[in-house]
Design a protein around this motif. Structure first.
Motif, PDB file in Angstrom:
ATOM      1  N   ASN A  48       0.632  -1.450   0.301  1.00  0.00           N
ATOM      2  CA  ASN A  48      -0.054  -0.538  -0.622  1.00  0.00           C
ATOM      3  C   ASN A  48       0.820   1.485   0.409  1.00  0.00           C
ATOM      4  O   ASN A  48       0.159   2.302   0.485  1.00  0.00           O
ATOM      5  CB  ASN A  48      -0.960  -0.294   1.144  1.00  0.00           C
ATOM      6  CG  ASN A  48      -2.216  -1.282   1.172  1.00  0.00           C
ATOM      7  OD1 ASN A  48      -1.949  -1.860   0.023  1.00  0.00           O
ATOM      8  ND2 ASN A  48      -2.407  -1.861   2.245  1.00  0.00           N
ATOM      9  N   ASP A  50       2.584   2.621  -2.536  1.00  0.00           N
ATOM     10  CA  ASP A  50       2.330   2.818  -4.581  1.00  0.00           C
ATOM     11  C   ASP A  50       1.689   2.207  -4.873  1.00  0.00           C
ATOM     12  O   ASP A  50       0.833   1.725  -4.569  1.00  0.00           O
ATOM     13  CB  ASP A  50       3.776   1.910  -5.076  1.00  0.00           C
ATOM     14  CG  ASP A  50       4.017   0.725  -4.184  1.00  0.00           C
ATOM     15  OD1 ASP A  50       3.135  -0.207  -5.599  1.00  0.00           O
ATOM     16  OD2 ASP A  50       5.272   0.295  -4.046  1.00  0.00           O
ATOM     17  N   CYS A  51       1.075   3.010  -6.241  1.00  0.00           N
ATOM     18  CA  CYS A  51      -0.154   2.871  -6.460  1.00  0.00           C
ATOM     19  C   CYS A  51       0.252   3.080  -8.465  1.00  0.00           C
ATOM     20  O   CYS A  51       1.172   3.607  -8.491  1.00  0.00           O
ATOM     21  CB  CYS A  51      -1.263   3.841  -5.996  1.00  0.00           C
ATOM     22  SG  CYS A  51      -2.579   2.379  -6.900  1.00  0.00           S
ATOM     23  N   ASN A  52      -0.759   2.044  -9.093  1.00  0.00           N
ATOM     24  CA  ASN A  52      -0.263   2.897 -10.909  1.00  0.00           C
ATOM     25  C   ASN A  52      -1.295   3.933 -10.793  1.00  0.00           C
ATOM     26  O   ASN A  52      -2.006   4.904 -10.325  1.00  0.00           O
ATOM     27  CB  ASN A  52      -1.493   1.358 -11.515  1.00  0.00           C
ATOM     28  CG  ASN A  52      -0.594   0.386 -11.106  1.00  0.00           C
ATOM     29  OD1 ASN A  52       0.308  -0.116 -10.875  1.00  0.00           O
ATOM     30  ND2 ASN A  52      -1.921  -0.205 -10.919  1.00  0.00           N
ATOM     31  N   VAL A  60       4.807   3.010 -11.223  1.00  0.00           N
ATOM     32  CA  VAL A  60       4.067   3.006 -10.282  1.00  0.00           C
ATOM     33  C   VAL A  60       4.725   4.194  -9.611  1.00  0.00           C
ATOM     34  O   VAL A  60       5.225   4.838 -10.088  1.00  0.00           O
ATOM     35  CB  VAL A  60       3.626   2.416  -9.404  1.00  0.00           C
ATOM     36  CG1 VAL A  60       3.034   0.979  -9.994  1.00  0.00           C
ATOM     37  CG2 VAL A  60       4.589   1.794  -8.615  1.00  0.00           C
ATOM     38  N   LYS A  63       2.667   6.899  -3.172  1.00  0.00           N
ATOM     39  CA  LYS A  63       0.778   7.289  -2.457  1.00  0.00           C
ATOM     40  C   LYS A  63       1.118   8.554  -1.862  1.00  0.00           C
ATOM     41  O   LYS A  63       2.525   8.413  -0.543  1.00  0.00           O
ATOM     42  CB  LYS A  63      -0.009   6.212  -2.297  1.00  0.00           C
ATOM     43  CG  LYS A  63      -0.242   4.851  -3.001  1.00  0.00           C
ATOM     44  CD  LYS A  63      -0.553   4.079  -2.169  1.00  0.00           C
ATOM     45  CE  LYS A  63      -2.237   4.499  -1.434  1.00  0.00           C
ATOM     46  NZ  LYS A  63      -3.491   3.158  -0.908  1.00  0.00           N
TER      47      LYS A  63
END
Length: 251
Positions: A48, A50-52, A60, A63
């Motif tokens: 959780n 990092d994210c696309n 990525v 966040k």
């Protein structure tokens, strides 16, 4: 000087904590490094963070929420005015003028990005400056952060044993590169000798020779820097002597 470092890999900084000038600064309590890992501000320590990217595309980014919480924690730790820097290839490049200006701050937070960077809203709302070490891409901001800390630590009074050690370094030597330096043996492999002037014990002549070499080496190696240098009357004479001697040897 206090550094709050936000990084997914704080273990990487062990090299500057345990070795070299930065280690000396820490041991003398002239330099303090504290760390915050964004992973510690997620529901799951190993996920959780990092994210696309919205809109599609490869890769990525980090966040926003874990970073915001880490920045808040670092700011609360120092409880004083602090400058927040994001190490980014899109930032202004580090140079002598920038470093000297940065020395006016006693508390600095360094944010080390990873992957393709961080959420743009962090940059808009929480970052004072983006800083780069060059026009290339690294895997993360940890190495640039270590470089910046090393540069600044050398300029903190008391970290180096002698202030003159820094004054004669390239770029801090009145905008010139350092002169060539030599040590024992006096003759290397039976042919390469140390310049006689350095063995003379005549300190005024040695100082003048070193200035002349700095001028000449800057002209040869970094003409871009040399063009910016406004030469004094003495420096013009010394440089012309160097240039004439150089052409005699190389024509």
């Amino acid at each position: 000087m206090w550094f709050g470092i936000i990084s997914l890999f704080p273990e990487m900084f062990k090299s500057i904590i345990d070795y070299g000038i930065t280690s000396k600064g820490i041991k003398k309590k002239l330099l303090t490094l504290n760390f915050w890992n964004p992973r510690d501000y997620t529901k799951n320590k190993y996920h959780n963070v990092d994210c696309n990217i919205y809109g599609g595309g490869s890769g990525v980014i980090l966040k926003a929420e874990p970073l915001i919480k880490a920045i808040h924690a670092a700011t609360q730790k120092v409880k004083k005015s602090v400058k927040t820097i994001y190490l980014s290839p899109q930032g202004k490049q580090i140079n002598k003028l920038y470093v000297n200006n940065l020395l006016t701050y006693k508390n600095i937070i360094l944010i080390c990005g990873r992957y393709k960077g961080i959420d743009e809203r962090i940059i808009h709302s929480y970052i004072d400056e983006e800083v780069s070490i060059g026009d290339y891409i690294l895997s993360g901001g940890e190495l640039p952060a270590m470089i910046l800390i090393d540069i600044l630590s050398r300029l903190i009074p008391g970290v180096l044993n002698k202030k003159s050690s820094n004054d004669t370094d390239s770029f801090f030597n009145n905008g010139l590169l350092d002169c060539p330096n030599y040590t024992r043996p006096r003759i290397l492999k039976n042919k390469e000798k140390v310049p006689e002037i350095l063995l003379s014990g005549h300190h005024k002549k040695i100082k003048k020779w070193r200035l002349q070499q700095s001028l000449g080496y800057t002209w040869l190696k970094r003409p871009d820097l040399f063009k910016k240098k406004k030469l004094t009357k003495e420096e013009k004479i010394l440089f012309n002597e160097f240039k004439n001697d150089f052409f005699k040897k190389n024509l």
